[in-house]
Write a protein that holds these residues in place. Sequence first.
Motif, PDB file in Angstrom:
ATOM      1  N   ALA A  20      91.043  50.740  50.182  1.00 10.14           N
ATOM      2  CA  ALA A  20      91.169  51.923  51.032  1.00 10.14           C
ATOM      3  C   ALA A  20      90.479  51.714  52.375  1.00 10.14           C
ATOM      4  CB  ALA A  20      90.587  53.136  50.312  1.00 10.14           C
ATOM      5  N   THR A  21      89.326  51.071  52.357  1.00 13.81           N
ATOM      6  CA  THR A  21      88.614  50.783  53.602  1.00 13.81           C
ATOM      7  C   THR A  21      89.453  49.867  54.487  1.00 13.81           C
ATOM      8  OG1 THR A  21      86.451  51.017  52.532  1.00 13.81           O
ATOM      9  CG2 THR A  21      86.513  49.796  54.593  1.00 13.81           C
ATOM     10  N   ARG A  22      90.088  48.891  53.874  1.00 11.91           N
ATOM     11  CA  ARG A  22      90.951  47.979  54.628  1.00 11.91           C
ATOM     12  C   ARG A  22      92.122  48.722  55.267  1.00 11.91           C
ATOM     13  NH1 ARG A  22      90.568  43.560  57.601  1.00 11.91           N
ATOM     14  NH2 ARG A  22      92.526  42.403  57.705  1.00 11.91           N
ATOM     15  N   THR A  23      92.693  49.663  54.529  1.00 15.56           N
ATOM     16  CA  THR A  23      93.811  50.443  55.062  1.00 15.56           C
ATOM     17  C   THR A  23      93.373  51.247  56.280  1.00 15.56           C
ATOM     18  OG1 THR A  23      95.064  50.598  53.002  1.00 15.56           O
ATOM     19  CG2 THR A  23      95.349  52.394  54.560  1.00 15.56           C
ATOM     20  N   LEU A  24      92.230  51.917  56.189  1.00 11.19           N
ATOM     21  CA  LEU A  24      91.726  52.668  57.340  1.00 11.19           C
ATOM     22  C   LEU A  24      91.395  51.745  58.502  1.00 11.19           C
ATOM     23  CD1 LEU A  24      91.542  54.978  55.221  1.00 11.19           C
ATOM     24  CD2 LEU A  24      89.434  55.681  56.346  1.00 11.19           C
ATOM     25  N   LEU A  25      90.830  50.588  58.191  1.00 12.29           N
ATOM     26  CA  LEU A  25      90.478  49.628  59.239  1.00 12.29           C
ATOM     27  C   LEU A  25      91.712  49.226  60.041  1.00 12.29           C
ATOM     28  CD1 LEU A  25      88.171  47.789  60.401  1.00 12.29           C
ATOM     29  CD2 LEU A  25      88.991  46.032  58.818  1.00 12.29           C
ATOM     30  N   LEU A  26      92.811  48.958  59.359  1.00  9.30           N
ATOM     31  CA  LEU A  26      94.046  48.555  60.022  1.00  9.30           C
ATOM     32  C   LEU A  26      94.697  49.725  60.747  1.00  9.30           C
ATOM     33  CD1 LEU A  26      95.570  46.321  57.189  1.00  9.30           C
ATOM     34  CD2 LEU A  26      94.561  45.523  59.335  1.00  9.30           C
ATOM     35  N   ALA A  27      94.713  50.883  60.102  1.00 12.38           N
ATOM     36  CA  ALA A  27      95.420  52.037  60.648  1.00 12.38           C
ATOM     37  C   ALA A  27      94.784  52.575  61.924  1.00 12.38           C
ATOM     38  CB  ALA A  27      95.498  53.140  59.596  1.00 12.38           C
ATOM     39  N   PHE A  28      93.457  52.472  62.039  1.00 10.25           N
ATOM     40  CA  PHE A  28      92.755  53.079  63.162  1.00 10.25           C
ATOM     41  C   PHE A  28      92.308  52.081  64.228  1.00 10.25           C
ATOM     42  CE2 PHE A  28      92.285  56.395  59.929  1.00 10.25           C
ATOM     43  CZ  PHE A  28      92.622  57.524  60.675  1.00 10.25           C
ATOM     44  N   ILE A  50      81.999  52.782  59.174  1.00 10.05           N
ATOM     45  CA  ILE A  50      82.428  54.155  59.438  1.00 10.05           C
ATOM     46  C   ILE A  50      83.511  54.581  58.454  1.00 10.05           C
ATOM     47  CG2 ILE A  50      83.592  55.668  61.094  1.00 10.05           C
ATOM     48  CD1 ILE A  50      82.128  54.189  63.329  1.00 10.05           C
ATOM     49  N   HIS A  51      84.509  53.735  58.258  1.00 11.62           N
ATOM     50  CA  HIS A  51      85.599  54.073  57.342  1.00 11.62           C
ATOM     51  C   HIS A  51      85.088  54.206  55.898  1.00 11.62           C
ATOM     52  CE1 HIS A  51      88.391  53.740  60.545  1.00 11.62           C
ATOM     53  NE2 HIS A  51      88.326  52.425  60.652  1.00 11.62           N
ATOM     54  N   ASN A  52      84.168  53.343  55.527  1.00 12.00           N
ATOM     55  CA  ASN A  52      83.590  53.402  54.192  1.00 12.00           C
ATOM     56  C   ASN A  52      82.824  54.710  53.996  1.00 12.00           C
ATOM     57  OD1 ASN A  52      81.303  52.309  52.035  1.00 12.00           O
ATOM     58  ND2 ASN A  52      83.297  51.320  51.826  1.00 12.00           N
ATOM     59  N   PHE A  53      82.128  55.133  55.034  1.00  9.32           N
ATOM     60  CA  PHE A  53      81.397  56.404  54.995  1.00  9.32           C
ATOM     61  C   PHE A  53      82.359  57.579  54.799  1.00  9.32           C
ATOM     62  CE2 PHE A  53      80.140  60.108  57.561  1.00  9.32           C
ATOM     63  CZ  PHE A  53      79.050  60.543  56.811  1.00  9.32           C
ATOM     64  N   VAL A  54      83.463  57.587  55.535  1.00 10.75           N
ATOM     65  CA  VAL A  54      84.461  58.650  55.411  1.00 10.75           C
ATOM     66  C   VAL A  54      85.031  58.700  53.999  1.00 10.75           C
ATOM     67  CG1 VAL A  54      86.783  59.361  56.151  1.00 10.75           C
ATOM     68  CG2 VAL A  54      85.078  58.692  57.856  1.00 10.75           C
ATOM     69  N   LEU A  55      85.343  57.544  53.459  1.00 12.54           N
ATOM     70  CA  LEU A  55      85.916  57.491  52.115  1.00 12.54           C
ATOM     71  C   LEU A  55      84.922  57.950  51.056  1.00 12.54           C
ATOM     72  CD1 LEU A  55      87.829  54.125  52.468  1.00 12.54           C
ATOM     73  CD2 LEU A  55      88.889  56.353  52.020  1.00 12.54           C
ATOM     74  N   LYS A  56      83.680  57.524  51.161  1.00 13.49           N
ATOM     75  CA  LYS A  56      82.672  57.940  50.191  1.00 13.49           C
ATOM     76  C   LYS A  56      82.436  59.447  50.268  1.00 13.49           C
ATOM     77  CE  LYS A  56      80.137  53.612  49.576  1.00 13.49           C
ATOM     78  NZ  LYS A  56      78.839  52.905  49.767  1.00 13.49           N
ATOM     79  N   THR A  57      82.487  59.991  51.475  1.00  9.09           N
ATOM     80  CA  THR A  57      82.365  61.436  51.634  1.00  9.09           C
ATOM     81  C   THR A  57      83.482  62.144  50.875  1.00  9.09           C
ATOM     82  OG1 THR A  57      81.319  61.204  53.814  1.00  9.09           O
ATOM     83  CG2 THR A  57      82.340  63.325  53.298  1.00  9.09           C
ATOM     84  N   GLY A  58      84.710  61.657  51.057  1.00  9.43           N
ATOM     85  CA  GLY A  58      85.842  62.257  50.357  1.00  9.43           C
ATOM     86  C   GLY A  58      85.765  62.101  48.854  1.00  9.43           C
ATOM     87  N   LEU A  59      85.341  60.934  48.397  1.00 10.20           N
ATOM     88  CA  LEU A  59      85.251  60.682  46.957  1.00 10.20           C
ATOM     89  C   LEU A  59      84.213  61.572  46.291  1.00 10.20           C
ATOM     90  CD1 LEU A  59      85.459  56.771  46.916  1.00 10.20           C
ATOM     91  CD2 LEU A  59      87.167  58.354  46.035  1.00 10.20           C
ATOM     92  N   GLU A  60      83.118  61.830  46.988  1.00  9.91           N
ATOM     93  CA  GLU A  60      82.024  62.610  46.406  1.00  9.91           C
ATOM     94  C   GLU A  60      82.203  64.116  46.582  1.00  9.91           C
ATOM     95  OE1 GLU A  60      79.295  61.740  44.694  1.00  9.91           O
ATOM     96  OE2 GLU A  60      79.773  59.609  44.675  1.00  9.91           O
ATOM     97  N   LYS A  61      82.783  64.525  47.706  1.00 15.50           N
ATOM     98  CA  LYS A  61      82.796  65.950  48.023  1.00 15.50           C
ATOM     99  C   LYS A  61      84.193  66.562  48.097  1.00 15.50           C
ATOM    100  CE  LYS A  61      79.699  67.567  50.905  1.00 15.50           C
ATOM    101  NZ  LYS A  61      78.626  68.124  50.064  1.00 15.50           N
ATOM    102  N   GLY A  62      85.235  65.735  47.995  1.00 11.58           N
ATOM    103  CA  GLY A  62      86.586  66.256  48.145  1.00 11.58           C
ATOM    104  C   GLY A  62      87.604  65.545  47.290  1.00 11.58           C
TER     105      GLY A  62
END
Length: 202
Positions: A20-28, A50-62
Amino acid sequence: MQNLIFPDLKIVQNSDLEKATRTLLLAFEHDPCLRYLLNNSYPEREAKFIHNFVLKTGLEKGKVYTTSENVEGVAVWLPPESIKLSWFDFIKFGGLKIPLKHILKMNTYDLHAKKIHNSVVKSPHWYLLSLSVQPIQQGKSLGTKMLKPMLEFFDMTKQSCYLETHNQKNIPFYEKNGFKIMSITKLPNSDTNHYSMLRHPK
């Protein structure tokens, strides 16, 4: 938080984090906001943090959804009760791995974004924190595939949702899915547009 399961989507797990981090890295890679946060560049190491932080936020809180086991696309949603993040959340989800100069820029962005966010929508709502599709997979309606189930759920439960984008070419896609531009501002000390968009349930 409700256990939302959609047959056509896969829930992203911690085991999918690297993909998932790789996907965000490429997409952005060419995203104006990410380049703003990274001081007009896109160093892979810092961008990954940064992308890893966003994903962990979503995994934990959303909720974090993808299209398949290959994680060609990613949608990160935060429910009404989890939109506001604390400094404890920032530390917990790996924010301190991000270099200080970028943390300071992120804070500048966050203050601006929160001010607009809070002025645009005052009632409980969901927040689309990130929606991305790998460049090589774009044009296959994967973004729509990730959005549609959640939007149908929002319509059924009479809930609004909010997002921000900084790329004008994304606006027709979101408008097609029922979002309306509520505010256009400039990110602090930049020429980068900050589009705030809101969708009310149908």
